[in-house]
Design a protein around this motif. Structure first.
Motif, PDB file in Angstrom:
ATOM      1  N   SER A 239       0.806  -1.211   0.000  1.00 23.99           N
ATOM      2  CA  SER A 239       0.000   0.000   0.000  1.00 23.99           C
ATOM      3  C   SER A 239       0.845   1.269   0.000  1.00 23.99           C
ATOM      4  O   SER A 239       1.962   1.293   0.508  1.00 23.99           O
ATOM      5  N   SER A 240       0.269   2.329  -0.565  1.00 27.49           N
ATOM      6  CA  SER A 240       0.885   3.661  -0.555  1.00 27.49           C
ATOM      7  C   SER A 240      -0.206   4.695  -0.290  1.00 27.49           C
ATOM      8  O   SER A 240      -1.325   4.560  -0.773  1.00 27.49           O
ATOM      9  N   ASN A 241       0.136   5.719   0.471  1.00 24.42           N
ATOM     10  CA  ASN A 241      -0.749   6.869   0.650  1.00 24.42           C
ATOM     11  C   ASN A 241       0.102   8.093   0.945  1.00 24.42           C
ATOM     12  O   ASN A 241       0.503   8.326   2.080  1.00 24.42           O
ATOM     13  N   ASN A 242       0.417   8.842  -0.093  1.00 28.24           N
ATOM     14  CA  ASN A 242       1.110  10.116   0.111  1.00 28.24           C
ATOM     15  C   ASN A 242       0.187  11.281  -0.259  1.00 28.24           C
ATOM     16  O   ASN A 242       0.632  12.376  -0.552  1.00 28.24           O
ATOM     17  N   MET A 243      -1.136  10.984  -0.204  1.00 33.38           N
ATOM     18  CA  MET A 243      -2.138  12.010  -0.470  1.00 33.38           C
ATOM     19  C   MET A 243      -2.527  12.746   0.810  1.00 33.38           C
ATOM     20  O   MET A 243      -2.410  13.972   0.905  1.00 33.38           O
ATOM     21  N   TYR A 244      -3.007  11.984   1.820  1.00 31.29           N
ATOM     22  CA  TYR A 244      -3.435  12.594   3.082  1.00 31.29           C
ATOM     23  C   TYR A 244      -3.432  11.523   4.162  1.00 31.29           C
ATOM     24  O   TYR A 244      -3.929  10.407   3.948  1.00 31.29           O
ATOM     25  N   PRO A 245      -2.883  11.832   5.367  1.00 33.92           N
ATOM     26  CA  PRO A 245      -2.795  10.820   6.431  1.00 33.92           C
ATOM     27  C   PRO A 245      -4.169  10.442   6.994  1.00 33.92           C
ATOM     28  O   PRO A 245      -5.011  11.303   7.239  1.00 33.92           O
ATOM     29  N   VAL A 246      -4.380   9.166   7.217  1.00 33.76           N
ATOM     30  CA  VAL A 246      -5.675   8.644   7.654  1.00 33.76           C
ATOM     31  C   VAL A 246      -6.085   9.190   9.020  1.00 33.76           C
ATOM     32  O   VAL A 246      -7.233   9.608   9.222  1.00 33.76           O
ATOM     33  N   ASP A 247      -5.169   9.202   9.980  1.00 33.37           N
ATOM     34  CA  ASP A 247      -5.522   9.656  11.333  1.00 33.37           C
ATOM     35  C   ASP A 247      -6.003  11.097  11.330  1.00 33.37           C
ATOM     36  O   ASP A 247      -6.966  11.451  12.028  1.00 33.37           O
ATOM     37  N   GLU A 248      -5.349  11.945  10.552  1.00 31.97           N
ATOM     38  CA  GLU A 248      -5.749  13.344  10.480  1.00 31.97           C
ATOM     39  C   GLU A 248      -7.100  13.489   9.772  1.00 31.97           C
ATOM     40  O   GLU A 248      -7.931  14.320  10.170  1.00 31.97           O
ATOM     41  N   ARG A 273     -10.546  22.233   2.355  1.00 30.22           N
ATOM     42  CA  ARG A 273      -9.932  23.373   3.031  1.00 30.22           C
ATOM     43  C   ARG A 273      -9.703  23.065   4.509  1.00 30.22           C
ATOM     44  O   ARG A 273      -8.664  23.412   5.073  1.00 30.22           O
ATOM     45  N   LEU A 274     -10.657  22.386   5.127  1.00 32.55           N
ATOM     46  CA  LEU A 274     -10.492  21.978   6.530  1.00 32.55           C
ATOM     47  C   LEU A 274      -9.342  20.980   6.672  1.00 32.55           C
ATOM     48  O   LEU A 274      -8.559  21.050   7.624  1.00 32.55           O
ATOM     49  N   LEU A 275      -9.253  20.085   5.738  1.00 24.97           N
ATOM     50  CA  LEU A 275      -8.182  19.082   5.775  1.00 24.97           C
ATOM     51  C   LEU A 275      -6.814  19.746   5.660  1.00 24.97           C
ATOM     52  O   LEU A 275      -5.866  19.374   6.368  1.00 24.97           O
ATOM     53  N   MET A 276      -6.700  20.720   4.789  1.00 28.38           N
ATOM     54  CA  MET A 276      -5.437  21.429   4.622  1.00 28.38           C
ATOM     55  C   MET A 276      -5.081  22.247   5.862  1.00 28.38           C
ATOM     56  O   MET A 276      -3.922  22.310   6.275  1.00 28.38           O
ATOM     57  N   GLN A 277      -6.086  22.867   6.478  1.00 28.96           N
ATOM     58  CA  GLN A 277      -5.851  23.613   7.720  1.00 28.96           C
ATOM     59  C   GLN A 277      -5.352  22.693   8.815  1.00 28.96           C
ATOM     60  O   GLN A 277      -4.465  23.056   9.602  1.00 28.96           O
ATOM     61  N   LYS A 278      -5.894  21.483   8.851  1.00 28.09           N
ATOM     62  CA  LYS A 278      -5.472  20.498   9.855  1.00 28.09           C
ATOM     63  C   LYS A 278      -3.999  20.140   9.672  1.00 28.09           C
ATOM     64  O   LYS A 278      -3.242  20.060  10.641  1.00 28.09           O
ATOM     65  N   LEU A 279      -3.599  19.957   8.442  1.00 26.69           N
ATOM     66  CA  LEU A 279      -2.199  19.619   8.181  1.00 26.69           C
ATOM     67  C   LEU A 279      -1.263  20.771   8.558  1.00 26.69           C
ATOM     68  O   LEU A 279      -0.184  20.551   9.120  1.00 26.69           O
ATOM     69  N   LYS A 280      -1.674  21.986   8.231  1.00 30.67           N
ATOM     70  CA  LYS A 280      -0.835  23.145   8.543  1.00 30.67           C
ATOM     71  C   LYS A 280      -0.651  23.327  10.047  1.00 30.67           C
ATOM     72  O   LYS A 280       0.390  23.803  10.496  1.00 30.67           O
ATOM     73  N   SER A 281      -1.663  22.949  10.817  1.00 26.31           N
ATOM     74  CA  SER A 281      -1.590  23.120  12.267  1.00 26.31           C
ATOM     75  C   SER A 281      -0.827  21.995  12.950  1.00 26.31           C
ATOM     76  O   SER A 281      -0.516  22.060  14.123  1.00 26.31           O
ATOM     77  N   ASN A 282      -0.511  20.948  12.197  1.00 23.57           N
ATOM     78  CA  ASN A 282       0.183  19.803  12.789  1.00 23.57           C
ATOM     79  C   ASN A 282       1.184  19.252  11.776  1.00 23.57           C
ATOM     80  O   ASN A 282       0.878  18.347  11.000  1.00 23.57           O
ATOM     81  N   LYS A 283       2.384  19.812  11.780  1.00 22.73           N
ATOM     82  CA  LYS A 283       3.398  19.425  10.803  1.00 22.73           C
ATOM     83  C   LYS A 283       3.795  17.953  10.922  1.00 22.73           C
ATOM     84  O   LYS A 283       4.180  17.307   9.950  1.00 22.73           O
ATOM     85  N   SER A 284       3.708  17.417  12.146  1.00 22.75           N
ATOM     86  CA  SER A 284       4.093  16.017  12.335  1.00 22.75           C
ATOM     87  C   SER A 284       3.115  15.061  11.670  1.00 22.75           C
ATOM     88  O   SER A 284       3.403  13.867  11.527  1.00 22.75           O
ATOM     89  N   ALA A 285       1.944  15.570  11.255  1.00 18.76           N
ATOM     90  CA  ALA A 285       0.949  14.712  10.607  1.00 18.76           C
ATOM     91  C   ALA A 285       1.485  14.116   9.304  1.00 18.76           C
ATOM     92  O   ALA A 285       1.042  13.047   8.872  1.00 18.76           O
ATOM     93  N   PHE A 286       2.463  14.803   8.689  1.00 22.72           N
ATOM     94  CA  PHE A 286       3.023  14.295   7.433  1.00 22.72           C
ATOM     95  C   PHE A 286       3.725  12.949   7.627  1.00 22.72           C
ATOM     96  O   PHE A 286       3.963  12.216   6.669  1.00 22.72           O
ATOM     97  N   LEU A 287       4.033  12.631   8.883  1.00 15.84           N
ATOM     98  CA  LEU A 287       4.651  11.330   9.160  1.00 15.84           C
ATOM     99  C   LEU A 287       3.678  10.193   8.882  1.00 15.84           C
ATOM    100  O   LEU A 287       4.084   9.039   8.763  1.00 15.84           O
ATOM    101  N   GLY A 288       2.396  10.530   8.809  1.00 15.56           N
ATOM    102  CA  GLY A 288       1.393   9.521   8.509  1.00 15.56           C
ATOM    103  C   GLY A 288       1.290   9.181   7.037  1.00 15.56           C
ATOM    104  O   GLY A 288       0.512   8.305   6.650  1.00 15.56           O
ATOM    105  N   LEU A 289       2.069   9.865   6.216  1.00 16.70           N
ATOM    106  CA  LEU A 289       2.096   9.557   4.792  1.00 16.70           C
ATOM    107  C   LEU A 289       3.166   8.508   4.506  1.00 16.70           C
ATOM    108  O   LEU A 289       4.225   8.504   5.138  1.00 16.70           O
ATOM    109  N   PHE A 290       2.908   7.653   3.580  1.00 23.42           N
ATOM    110  CA  PHE A 290       3.882   6.603   3.263  1.00 23.42           C
ATOM    111  C   PHE A 290       3.720   6.202   1.809  1.00 23.42           C
ATOM    112  O   PHE A 290       2.661   6.379   1.204  1.00 23.42           O
ATOM    113  N   ARG A 291       4.782   5.680   1.270  1.00 28.02           N
ATOM    114  CA  ARG A 291       4.753   5.265  -0.126  1.00 28.02           C
ATOM    115  C   ARG A 291       5.708   4.118  -0.344  1.00 28.02           C
ATOM    116  O   ARG A 291       6.845   4.157   0.125  1.00 28.02           O
ATOM    117  N   LYS A 292       5.226   3.095  -1.044  1.00 30.94           N
ATOM    118  CA  LYS A 292       6.083   1.959  -1.372  1.00 30.94           C
ATOM    119  C   LYS A 292       7.225   2.450  -2.252  1.00 30.94           C
ATOM    120  O   LYS A 292       7.011   3.175  -3.220  1.00 30.94           O
TER     121      LYS A 292
END
Length: 367
Positions: A239-248, A273-292
């Protein structure tokens, strides 16, 4: 006391490094087969009886496929290949390839014999699988349910039947993935040292192109709710998901659920827009992205991808004669923005293919 013969301490480096050392047979630089009888025994253990005309012709077929791959696909100079290897009339006996690949006298002959055997080995495995024998039934049973879920009216969308309270999801596009030709599969297998034919899971698949990130997650919900996929059948390591982290994503949706469980309806664009605001407020959320890992493709390729499996039923004739097996297929989900980047990135795609071909050539000639 008689002395110990020197052969007592001889071990074949090529076979031992593969059996007990974790190496790939494709990366061995030499064989140790020095007569026709040993070559025939090697082929027998590999799975082919030369006394069987059909099996013998099958090996010559793979010999031709190897020649075409190297000269037409990988663009190697046909004049560089020794005639006694590329011409069936001069080679005469397929077993000679193994002897040429084992000798020291003629380095050019040895090098090209090894290259042919590497190609043939990958062709054997890529064209001797369940898909080769049951391709029509596999395609029908996997693709038809997806195709039937697509509604073509003024717009393209997924129509929910079982979960009527879920709105239909509008799509920018839907594609069935082109089936990989065996040549492209072989190049892919040669290019990636850890790849195996039995691990090529994307021979068949579908692609959903959505308007927004939120719609991409709605597609996943649709596929599960409508039983188009069985999530226990998904292969996690593919699996790969570098679009948006599931937990966020779940955190944003949970905040919109009212006290009595009624959801506040927002447009997909507002949800993004809400999803993007969530990411901006939590930079560590990008750790939830992954890609094979894929060393040949661009990191800008944003998507959700997974490999699921479908239980294929083959009627082999008569009552109780059903033959069944699981077969993998790929699902890609991406936004319109990501898709348009792919469409405008033909030069990048060409560069990707070129990198892959160069890696395959290097694998054919490791020295």
């Amino acid at each position: 006391m008689p002395g110990v013969h020197s052969s007592f301490y001889f071990f074949d480096e090529s076979s031992l490094s593969v059996v007990a050392g974790g190496a790939s047979a494709l990366d061995r630089t030499k064989l140790h087969i020095h007569n026709l009888e040993d070559a025939e025994s090697f082929l027998k253990s590999y799975g082919y009886q030369l006394s069987n005309h059909e099996q013998s012709e099958r090996l010559w077929y793979f010999h031709r496929r190897a020649l075409v791959l190297m000269t037409e696909k990988l663009k190697l100079d046909v004049n560089e290949i020794p005639d006694e290897i590329k011409n069936k009339e001069q080679l005469q006996d397929i077993r000679k390839l193994f002897i040429y690949a084992s000798q020291n006298q003629n380095q050019k002959l040895q090098k090209w014999s090894c290259a042919f055997l590497r190609c043939m080995h990958v062709f054997v495995h890529s064209e001797t699988d369940l898909f080769s024998f049951f391709s029509q039934e596999i395609q029908k049973q996997i693709l038809t349910p997806f195709e039937q879920s697509i509604v073509h009216e003024e717009k393209l969308y997924l129509k929910s039947y079982q979960k009527e309270h879920h709105p239909a999801v509008e799509l920018f596009g839907f594609q069935t993935k082109p089936f990989k030709t065996s040549a492209s599969t072989v190049i892919k297998l040669l290019a990636k040292p850890d790849a195996l034919a039995m691990k090529v899971f994307d021979k068949i698949g579908v692609r959903f192109i959505t308007k927004t990130i939120f719609d991409s997650f709605q597609v996943i919900r649709f596929l599960v709710d409508e039983n188009l996929i069985s999530f226990p059948q998904i292969m996690p390591d593919q699996s790969s998901n570098n679009m948006y982290p599931v937990d966020e994503f779940l955190a944003v949706c949970q905040k919109l659920v009212g006290k009595h469980g009624h959801e506040k309806k927002l447009s997909s664009e507002k949800m993004d827009r809400l999803l993007m605001q969530k990411l901006k407020s939590n930079k560590s959320a990008f750790l939830g992205l992954f890609r094979k890992d894929n060393p040949f493709s661009s990191e800008d390729f944003k998507y959700i991808k997974f490999i699921s499996r479908k239980l294929i039923q083959i009627d082999s004739g008569g009552p109780g004669k059903t033959f069944s097996f699981f077969y993998p297929f790929e699902v890609q989900i991406m936004t319109e923005t990501a898709f348009k980047k792919i469409q405008s990135g033909e030069s990048e795609h060409s560069a990707y293919k070129e990198r892959q071909m160069q890696a395959a050539i290097k694998r054919l000639f490791p020295n």
